[in-house]
Design a protein around this motif. Structure first.
Motif, PDB file in Angstrom:
ATOM      1  N   HIS A  56       0.852  -1.179   0.000  1.00  0.00           N
ATOM      2  CA  HIS A  56       0.000   0.000   0.000  1.00  0.00           C
ATOM      3  C   HIS A  56       0.895   1.238   0.000  1.00  0.00           C
ATOM      4  CE1 HIS A  56      -2.853  -3.023   1.553  1.00  0.00           C
ATOM      5  NE2 HIS A  56      -3.756  -2.269   0.949  1.00  0.00           N
ATOM      6  N   VAL A  57       0.709   2.093  -0.967  1.00  0.00           N
ATOM      7  CA  VAL A  57       1.545   3.279  -1.125  1.00  0.00           C
ATOM      8  C   VAL A  57       0.642   4.501  -1.260  1.00  0.00           C
ATOM      9  CG1 VAL A  57       3.329   4.363  -2.543  1.00  0.00           C
ATOM     10  CG2 VAL A  57       3.301   1.882  -2.278  1.00  0.00           C
ATOM     11  N   ASP A  58       0.956   5.566  -0.486  1.00  0.00           N
ATOM     12  CA  ASP A  58       0.126   6.763  -0.591  1.00  0.00           C
ATOM     13  C   ASP A  58       0.578   7.602  -1.787  1.00  0.00           C
ATOM     14  OD1 ASP A  58       1.678   8.611   2.189  1.00  0.00           O
ATOM     15  OD2 ASP A  58       2.384   8.242   0.158  1.00  0.00           O
ATOM     16  N   HIS A  59      -0.088   8.726  -1.995  1.00  0.00           N
ATOM     17  CA  HIS A  59       0.202   9.499  -3.208  1.00  0.00           C
ATOM     18  C   HIS A  59       1.536  10.232  -3.137  1.00  0.00           C
ATOM     19  CE1 HIS A  59      -2.244  12.005  -0.532  1.00  0.00           C
ATOM     20  NE2 HIS A  59      -1.569  13.038  -0.995  1.00  0.00           N
ATOM     21  N   PHE A  60       2.204  10.148  -1.959  1.00  0.00           N
ATOM     22  CA  PHE A  60       3.566  10.669  -1.871  1.00  0.00           C
ATOM     23  C   PHE A  60       4.604   9.574  -2.083  1.00  0.00           C
ATOM     24  CE2 PHE A  60       2.496  14.856  -0.766  1.00  0.00           C
ATOM     25  CZ  PHE A  60       1.457  14.829   0.145  1.00  0.00           C
ATOM     26  N   GLY A  61       4.130   8.363  -2.337  1.00  0.00           N
ATOM     27  CA  GLY A  61       5.029   7.241  -2.557  1.00  0.00           C
ATOM     28  C   GLY A  61       5.506   6.568  -1.287  1.00  0.00           C
ATOM     29  N   ARG A  62       4.851   6.872  -0.176  1.00  0.00           N
ATOM     30  CA  ARG A  62       5.252   6.294   1.099  1.00  0.00           C
ATOM     31  C   ARG A  62       4.483   5.011   1.372  1.00  0.00           C
ATOM     32  NH1 ARG A  62       4.279  11.848   4.314  1.00  0.00           N
ATOM     33  NH2 ARG A  62       2.194  11.301   3.497  1.00  0.00           N
ATOM     34  N   TYR A  63       5.210   4.030   1.922  1.00  0.00           N
ATOM     35  CA  TYR A  63       4.587   2.756   2.253  1.00  0.00           C
ATOM     36  C   TYR A  63       3.793   2.894   3.542  1.00  0.00           C
ATOM     37  CZ  TYR A  63       4.123  -2.164   3.573  1.00  0.00           C
ATOM     38  OH  TYR A  63       3.630  -3.377   3.941  1.00  0.00           O
ATOM     39  N   TYR A  64       2.640   2.265   3.577  1.00  0.00           N
ATOM     40  CA  TYR A  64       1.857   2.207   4.811  1.00  0.00           C
ATOM     41  C   TYR A  64       1.103   0.886   4.857  1.00  0.00           C
ATOM     42  CZ  TYR A  64      -2.423   3.261   2.195  1.00  0.00           C
ATOM     43  OH  TYR A  64      -3.472   3.207   1.317  1.00  0.00           O
ATOM     44  N   TYR A  65       0.750   0.495   6.056  1.00  0.00           N
ATOM     45  CA  TYR A  65       0.029  -0.757   6.254  1.00  0.00           C
ATOM     46  C   TYR A  65      -1.315  -0.442   6.886  1.00  0.00           C
ATOM     47  CZ  TYR A  65      -1.137  -5.429   7.953  1.00  0.00           C
ATOM     48  OH  TYR A  65      -1.763  -6.616   8.211  1.00  0.00           O
ATOM     49  N   PRO A  66      -2.395  -0.669   6.144  1.00  0.00           N
ATOM     50  CA  PRO A  66      -3.727  -0.329   6.659  1.00  0.00           C
ATOM     51  C   PRO A  66      -4.348  -1.405   7.548  1.00  0.00           C
ATOM     52  CG  PRO A  66      -3.907  -1.154   4.432  1.00  0.00           C
ATOM     53  CD  PRO A  66      -2.434  -1.161   4.764  1.00  0.00           C
ATOM     54  N   GLY A  67      -3.617  -2.482   7.810  1.00  0.00           N
ATOM     55  CA  GLY A  67      -4.135  -3.564   8.642  1.00  0.00           C
ATOM     56  C   GLY A  67      -4.573  -4.777   7.859  1.00  0.00           C
ATOM     57  N   TYR A  68      -4.426  -4.704   6.556  1.00  0.00           N
ATOM     58  CA  TYR A  68      -4.759  -5.873   5.736  1.00  0.00           C
ATOM     59  C   TYR A  68      -3.831  -5.868   4.519  1.00  0.00           C
ATOM     60  CZ  TYR A  68      -7.262  -2.310   3.062  1.00  0.00           C
ATOM     61  OH  TYR A  68      -7.583  -1.185   2.361  1.00  0.00           O
ATOM     62  N   GLY A  69      -3.837  -6.989   3.797  1.00  0.00           N
ATOM     63  CA  GLY A  69      -3.015  -7.059   2.592  1.00  0.00           C
ATOM     64  C   GLY A  69      -1.748  -7.868   2.748  1.00  0.00           C
ATOM     65  N   ILE A  70      -1.515  -8.425   3.931  1.00  0.00           N
ATOM     66  CA  ILE A  70      -0.378  -9.315   4.147  1.00  0.00           C
ATOM     67  C   ILE A  70      -0.919 -10.731   4.297  1.00  0.00           C
ATOM     68  CG2 ILE A  70       1.478  -9.977   5.695  1.00  0.00           C
ATOM     69  CD1 ILE A  70       2.107  -7.484   4.083  1.00  0.00           C
ATOM     70  N   ASP A  71      -0.416 -11.626   3.451  1.00  0.00           N
ATOM     71  CA  ASP A  71      -0.874 -13.012   3.468  1.00  0.00           C
ATOM     72  C   ASP A  71      -0.006 -13.917   4.340  1.00  0.00           C
ATOM     73  OD1 ASP A  71      -1.680 -12.719  -0.041  1.00  0.00           O
ATOM     74  OD2 ASP A  71      -2.967 -12.456   1.705  1.00  0.00           O
ATOM     75  N   TYR A  72       1.303 -13.629   4.362  1.00  0.00           N
ATOM     76  CA  TYR A  72       2.222 -14.487   5.108  1.00  0.00           C
ATOM     77  C   TYR A  72       3.193 -13.632   5.918  1.00  0.00           C
ATOM     78  CZ  TYR A  72       0.635 -17.621   1.356  1.00  0.00           C
ATOM     79  OH  TYR A  72      -0.133 -18.329   0.475  1.00  0.00           O
ATOM     80  N   TRP A  73       3.525 -14.151   7.097  1.00  0.00           N
ATOM     81  CA  TRP A  73       4.471 -13.479   7.993  1.00  0.00           C
ATOM     82  C   TRP A  73       5.588 -14.428   8.381  1.00  0.00           C
ATOM     83  CZ3 TRP A  73       3.890  -8.389   9.376  1.00  0.00           C
ATOM     84  CH2 TRP A  73       2.636  -7.818   9.202  1.00  0.00           C
ATOM     85  N   GLY A  74       6.784 -13.876   8.539  1.00  0.00           N
ATOM     86  CA  GLY A  74       7.862 -14.643   9.137  1.00  0.00           C
ATOM     87  C   GLY A  74       7.801 -14.526  10.647  1.00  0.00           C
ATOM     88  N   LYS A  75       8.734 -15.190  11.311  1.00  0.00           N
ATOM     89  CA  LYS A  75       8.745 -15.183  12.774  1.00  0.00           C
ATOM     90  C   LYS A  75       9.654 -14.111  13.354  1.00  0.00           C
ATOM     91  CE  LYS A  75       7.391 -20.010  13.276  1.00  0.00           C
ATOM     92  NZ  LYS A  75       7.714 -21.343  13.854  1.00  0.00           N
ATOM     93  N   GLY A  76      10.431 -13.484  12.508  1.00  0.00           N
ATOM     94  CA  GLY A  76      11.213 -12.345  12.950  1.00  0.00           C
ATOM     95  C   GLY A  76      12.647 -12.652  13.310  1.00  0.00           C
ATOM     96  N   THR A  77      13.478 -11.613  13.208  1.00  0.00           N
ATOM     97  CA  THR A  77      14.864 -11.687  13.645  1.00  0.00           C
ATOM     98  C   THR A  77      15.146 -10.435  14.477  1.00  0.00           C
ATOM     99  OG1 THR A  77      17.161 -11.982  12.917  1.00  0.00           O
ATOM    100  CG2 THR A  77      15.780 -10.593  11.538  1.00  0.00           C
ATOM    101  N   PRO A  78      15.766 -10.597  15.654  1.00  0.00           N
ATOM    102  CA  PRO A  78      15.967  -9.437  16.524  1.00  0.00           C
ATOM    103  C   PRO A  78      17.187  -8.626  16.125  1.00  0.00           C
ATOM    104  CG  PRO A  78      16.705 -11.419  17.618  1.00  0.00           C
ATOM    105  CD  PRO A  78      16.150 -11.854  16.303  1.00  0.00           C
ATOM    106  N   VAL A  79      17.037  -7.326  16.210  1.00  0.00           N
ATOM    107  CA  VAL A  79      18.130  -6.383  15.962  1.00  0.00           C
ATOM    108  C   VAL A  79      18.258  -5.495  17.197  1.00  0.00           C
ATOM    109  CG1 VAL A  79      18.873  -4.402  14.596  1.00  0.00           C
ATOM    110  CG2 VAL A  79      17.832  -6.395  13.470  1.00  0.00           C
ATOM    111  N   THR A  80      19.458  -5.439  17.728  1.00  0.00           N
ATOM    112  CA  THR A  80      19.730  -4.584  18.881  1.00  0.00           C
ATOM    113  C   THR A  80      20.837  -3.611  18.519  1.00  0.00           C
ATOM    114  OG1 THR A  80      19.102  -6.341  20.413  1.00  0.00           O
ATOM    115  CG2 THR A  80      20.385  -4.508  21.309  1.00  0.00           C
ATOM    116  N   VAL A  81      20.545  -2.329  18.670  1.00  0.00           N
ATOM    117  CA  VAL A  81      21.536  -1.291  18.378  1.00  0.00           C
ATOM    118  C   VAL A  81      21.945  -0.669  19.706  1.00  0.00           C
ATOM    119  CG1 VAL A  81      22.073   0.779  17.058  1.00  0.00           C
ATOM    120  CG2 VAL A  81      20.400  -0.879  16.175  1.00  0.00           C
ATOM    121  N   SER A  82      23.160  -0.943  20.096  1.00  0.00           N
ATOM    122  CA  SER A  82      23.620  -0.483  21.409  1.00  0.00           C
ATOM    123  C   SER A  82      25.134  -0.453  21.444  1.00  0.00           C
ATOM    124  CB  SER A  82      23.096  -1.421  22.497  1.00  0.00           C
ATOM    125  OG  SER A  82      23.630  -1.076  23.764  1.00  0.00           O
TER     126      SER A  82
END
Length: 129
Positions: free
Chosen positions: A102-128
Motif C-alpha cells: 500500500h503506497v500513498d500518493h507521496f510514494g510512502r509505504y503504509y500498512y492499513p491492517g490488511y493485505g499481508i498473506d504471510y508473515w515470518g517469525k522475525g529476527t531481533p536487531v539490537t543497536v547499542s
C-alpha cells in the motif's frame, strides 16, 4: 508449506550496518509484493518498507527512507533489507511479510491492517554501544 525465515539480525553499535535476509518457500515469490515490518519492545508492529513484484518499485516509511534499502532476488527466493547508520531506536524484531504494497500518493509505504498473506517469525536487531 509456506515459510518466511528471517536471518541476519544481531547486536550492532550505533552507526553500524546490518543486512537482513528473508528466505521464502512454499509459494511463488514473484506473485507477491514483499515487505519488512518491525516491532520495538513495548510498541506495536510498524511497517518499514515494501517492494513490488511487478516492477520492483520500492517504498518506505518517511522516517527510514535514506537509511534502509529493500531488495529482492526472485531467483534465490530471497528478500533483503540493508540497514545503515543504525540508531538505538531501530532496536526491534524485524519481520518479513508477503502480500501487497500500500503506497500513498507521496510514494510512502503504509500498512492499513490488511493485505499481508504471510508473515515470518522475525529476527531481533539490537543497536547499542
Amino acid at each position: 508449506q509456506v515459510q518466511l525465515v528471517e536471518s541476519g539480525g544481531g547486536l550492532v553499535q550505533p552507526g553500524g550496518s546490518l543486512r537482513l535476509s528473508c528466505a521464502a518457500s512454499g509459494f511463488p515469490l514473484d506473485d507477491y509484493a514483499m515487505a519488512w515490518f518491525r516491532q520495538a519492545p513495548g510498541k506495536e508492529r510498524e511497517a518499514v518498507s515494501c517492494i513490488s513484484n511487478t516492477d520492483g518499485t520500492t517504498s518506505y516509511v518517511d522516517s527510514l527512507k535514506g537509511r534502509f534499502t529493500i531488495a529482492r532476488d526472485n531467483a534465490k527466493n530471497t528478500v533483503y533489507l540493508q540497514m545503515n547508520d543504525l540508531k538505538p531506536e531501530d532496536t526491534a524484531v524485524y519481520y518479513c511479510a508477503a502480500g501487497f504494497c500500500h503506497v500513498d500518493h507521496f510514494g510512502r509505504y503504509y500498512y492499513p491492517g490488511y493485505g499481508i498473506d504471510y508473515w515470518g517469525k522475525g529476527t531481533p536487531v539490537t543497536v547499542s554501544s
